[in-house]
Design an enzyme around this catalytic site. Structure first.
Site, short mmCIF file in Angstrom:
data_model
loop_
_atom_site.label_atom_id
_atom_site.label_comp_id
_atom_site.label_asym_id
_atom_site.label_seq_id
_atom_site.Cartn_x
_atom_site.Cartn_y
_atom_site.Cartn_z
N CYS A 33 0.82 -1.20 0.00
CA CYS A 33 0.00 0.00 0.00
C CYS A 33 0.86 1.25 0.00
CB CYS A 33 -0.85 0.03 1.26
SG CYS A 33 -1.48 -1.57 1.71
N ARG A 92 0.50 2.44 -5.97
CA ARG A 92 0.88 1.33 -5.10
C ARG A 92 -0.32 0.47 -4.71
NH1 ARG A 92 5.89 2.49 -2.70
NH2 ARG A 92 5.49 1.01 -1.04
N TRP A 103 -3.89 -1.97 -1.35
CA TRP A 103 -3.98 -3.03 -2.36
C TRP A 103 -4.00 -4.35 -1.62
CZ3 TRP A 103 -0.65 -7.04 -4.18
CH2 TRP A 103 -0.97 -7.55 -5.45
N ASN A 115 1.88 -0.57 5.87
CA ASN A 115 2.20 -1.15 4.56
C ASN A 115 3.12 -2.33 4.83
OD1 ASN A 115 3.07 -1.70 1.94
ND2 ASN A 115 4.60 -0.07 1.99
N GLY A 116 2.72 -3.52 4.36
CA GLY A 116 3.57 -4.69 4.56
C GLY A 116 2.75 -5.86 5.08
N GLU A 164 6.56 -9.50 -23.76
CA GLU A 164 6.19 -8.20 -23.19
C GLU A 164 4.85 -7.72 -23.76
OE1 GLU A 164 6.96 -6.44 -20.75
OE2 GLU A 164 6.27 -4.42 -21.21
N LYS A 218 1.34 -6.66 -21.78
CA LYS A 218 0.62 -5.37 -21.94
C LYS A 218 -0.85 -5.63 -22.21
CE LYS A 218 3.22 -3.81 -20.68
NZ LYS A 218 3.91 -3.45 -19.60
N GLU A 263 -2.63 -7.05 -19.03
CA GLU A 263 -2.71 -6.10 -17.92
C GLU A 263 -3.85 -5.11 -18.05
OE1 GLU A 263 1.55 -4.77 -16.15
OE2 GLU A 263 1.40 -4.63 -18.31
N HIS A 321 3.86 -27.70 -30.43
CA HIS A 321 4.01 -28.72 -29.39
C HIS A 321 2.89 -28.60 -28.36
CE1 HIS A 321 7.82 -29.96 -31.04
NE2 HIS A 321 8.25 -28.72 -31.03
N LYS A 338 1.24 -0.96 -9.24
CA LYS A 338 2.47 -0.69 -9.97
C LYS A 338 3.70 -1.21 -9.25
CE LYS A 338 4.73 2.41 -12.96
NZ LYS A 338 4.65 1.41 -14.03
C1 G6P Z 1 4.33 -4.89 -11.10
C2 G6P Z 1 3.90 -3.97 -12.23
C3 G6P Z 1 4.65 -4.33 -13.50
C4 G6P Z 1 6.15 -4.26 -13.25
C5 G6P Z 1 6.55 -5.19 -12.11
C6 G6P Z 1 8.00 -4.98 -11.69
O1 G6P Z 1 3.85 -6.16 -11.32
O2 G6P Z 1 2.52 -4.04 -12.42
O3 G6P Z 1 4.31 -3.39 -14.51
O4 G6P Z 1 6.82 -4.62 -14.42
O5 G6P Z 1 5.76 -4.91 -10.95
O6 G6P Z 1 8.14 -3.69 -11.16
P1 G6P Z 1 9.51 -2.93 -11.00
O7 G6P Z 1 9.17 -1.67 -10.32
O8 G6P Z 1 10.39 -3.82 -10.17
O9 G6P Z 1 10.07 -2.75 -12.36
#
Ligand code: G6P
Length: 587
Positions: A5, A30, A77, A103-104, A466, A470, A473, A489, A582
């Site tokens: 959080c 966060r 979160w 937070n934690g 990647e 995207k 997400e 396969h 994030k």
């Molecule tokens: C979360 C985010 C991703 C990100 C990952 C790693 O899962 O939603 O978008 O790539 O964390 O985050 P960092 O801050 O370590 O790059």
């Protein structure tokens, strides 16, 4: 219940409710499933909290004229358990005189709860965090002061925590951190405390970064720090002057598209600050006996890219997903160089990997975006991406900047020049309006689909990985990436009439990947080709510029735009996708 959080506190002469809400808004990356504020009003403690976003609490619960000079606040979160008003923070004690935000994770909360229940404490939420306020309440019976009771309570906790506490009779906030970040912002007659400097930048440029077990007592412009393990400590005040000019959404509807568009500037921003560091990294990588790359999510995909380039340069390297790192522990020793890649620098799995590697004697280099982050601080050396804050949950400009940093390192190892202007003009081309308009065609095809497959080989496979992330997400369409040769396969069994398959074509693997595309098309698949050249197998062709090692950047940008447009078409907010955050500060 564990959480990851954002927390923010204020003590000063101004309106702390307003200040913490401004900060909380900036911490929503966060976590944003619920929000809460606790403050002193007269001699009373007021707690307002609800499921929803910062604007919801403002609209529904906090009268605009409300004023307080001592405030704690939280944006949450949840990872386990329900997202309810009761589980939102702050949490109070039995009498409603103490409030905490956390937070934690409190790992031993069950034992503490049992201990407290036997002493008559009643709990209102299902959270681990609520034990903290009750524990302080319990120790207030025996300790001389609020600070002493907090100290005793905090010393009972196991797990990771950044905590702020206030009490109705106190004119200060008390806090602690262990494995969850906490930063103090200083100003004359005002003190701010938050999970990161991003929340505090609108208020001050002077910060104190707290270390594990730092116990703080914060009054108006006065901060006392004591380390619960080391005793009295001095922590330096750091001045960080970040330009907030590009801080808002500006003309854009969402941060995600703003950050996608900013990719045309990332080369300049990286080069502006990091030239010398690229050489340092290259030398160190070239001379290391073992190189490991570690990251999570998009940052892990950047590690795959980095490792691909290092392999091309003849350097043995191993990319490892951060949460799996401990299983490779035995390979790490004092001859190892571990490169940690993290946008936030606060991802718990990455931090844990760094700590394991350090214990084994390895050297840690990192690539981070957030200055002052834990990953940056715990590394022997670091490169800053320097691309400004990224607010959208889906990494876009920071992913591209990680790739460019690896590209620069590769070029330096190889002794090759790097034409930044050429790459910039290719990126600009991909961001053009006509390209975005064209993408609507792809959006129309994909918007009703439940699944999409993505294939590529070599660097193009990394792009596929990647790109799939995207799409998942922000549009919630199931997207899965495969090396082109792997589809047959097993996964080919899923291809039906109209199943979309995005095919990343590059010069090196052209014949093989096109032949894989044919295998899909023969079974009814719909082929979306990403390629510099048209091919008859494509049902839709997304044209990209010719590219060498920068290929992944060229291939991923169109899919970032596609994912963004898909989210909009489906009515989702791409900046705040459901269930995600994030910065993932729990394991
Ligand atoms: C979360 C985010 C991703 C990100 C990952 C790693 O899962 O939603 O978008 O790539 O964390 O985050 P960092 O801050 O370590 O790059």
């Amino acid at each position: 219940m564990s959480k990851m959080c954002g927390i923010m506190g204020y003590v000063g002469n101004g309106n702390g409710i307003h200040a913490t809400l401004v900060g909380l808004k900036r911490l929503e990356y966060r976590g944003y499933d619920s929000v809460g504020v606790g403050y002193k009003k007269g001699g009373d403690l007021v707690i307002k909290k609800c499921v929803g976003r910062v604007e919801d609490i403002c609209r529904r619960l906090i009268p605009s004229e409300d004023h307080s000079t001592i405030v704690i606040s939280h944006t949450r979160w949840g990872t386990h358990g329900k997202i309810t008003d009761e589980n939102a923070h702050p949490h109070a004690d039995c009498q409603g005189k103490i409030a905490i935000v956390h937070n934690g994770i409190i790992e031993n909360f069950q034992d503490i709860k049992e201990f407290l229940s036997k002493r008559g404490h009643q709990f209102k939420s299902e959270t681990d965090s609520e034990v903290i306020s009750h524990l302080i309440e319990e120790y207030l019976k025996t300790e001389n002061s609020f600070e002493e009771a907090c100290k005793k309570a905090f010393s009972m906790l196991k797990g990771s925590f950044a905590i702020l506490a206030l009490a109705s009779g106190e004119d200060k906030i008390v806090g602690i951190r262990k494995d969850s970040p906490l930063v103090v912002g200083i100003k004359e007659n005002e003190s701010f405390i938050a999970s990161d400097i991003y929340a505090l930048l609108p208020f001050t440029k002077e910060f104190i970064f707290l270390q594990n077990y730092d116990f703080i007592t914060v009054g108006k412009g006065v901060v006392k720090i004591e380390n619960l393990k080391e005793g009295k400590v001095e922590r330096p005040v750091e001045v960080i002057d970040i330009n907030l000019e590009y801080d808002g959404k500006e003309k854009y509807h969402h941060f995600m598209i703003k950050e996608i568009m900013e990719q045309s500037e990332v080369i300049d921003r990286i080069l502006e600050k990091n030239n010398g560091k690229i050489e340092v990294f290259s030398k160190e990588i070239s001379s290391a006996k073992k190189v490991f790359l570690v990251g999570a999510g998009s940052s892990y995909h950047a590690c795959l890219y980095g490792s691909y380039l290092l392999t091309k340069a003849g350097i043995d390297s191993k990319p490892i997903v951060a949460s799996e790192f401990k299983h490779f522990e035995k390979l790490i020793d004092k001859d190892s160089l571990v490169i940690a890649v993290s946008q936030s620098g606060e991802t718990a799995d990455v931090i844990e990997a760094i700590r394991i590697a350090k214990k084994r004697g390895a050297k840690i280099f990192s690539i981070v975006n957030v200055y002052g982050s834990t990953v940056m601080r715990e590394s022997n050396d670091y490169i800053l991406m320097n691309v400004g804050f990224e607010v959208g949950v889906a990494a876009t400009k920071t992913f591209t900047s990680q790739l460019i940093i690896f590209l620069l390192i590769y070029k330096s190892i190889m002794g090759e020049g790097f034409d930044g202007r050429e790459l910039q003009s290719k990126i600009l081309d991909l961001l053009g309006r006509s390209r975005r308009e064209f993408m609507e065609k792809v959006v129309d095809y994909l918007k009703e689909k439940d699944h999409v497959f993505l294939i590529g080989r070599g660097l193009s496979f990394i792009s596929a990985e990647e790109a799939a992330l995207k799409i998942k997400e922000v549009s919630y369409i199931h997207a899965e990436a495969f090396p082109g040769g792997e589809l047959k396969h097993g996964t080919l069994a899923l291809i039906e009439n109209g199943t979309p398959c995005i095919v990343f074509v590059d010069r090196e693997n052209k014949d093989e990947i096109l032949s894989n595309a044919h295998e899909v098309k023969t079974r009814g698949g719909f082929i979306i080709g990403i390629s510099p050249e048209r091919d008859e197998v494509f049902d839709i062709w997304i044209k990209i510029p010719e590219a060498n090692e920068e290929l992944t950047i060229m291939q991923v940008i169109p899919i970032q735009i596609l994912a963004y447009l898909l989210a909009l078409k489906k009515g989702y907010n791409p900046d705040y996708p459901r269930n995600l955050a994030k910065s993932v500060t729990v394991k």
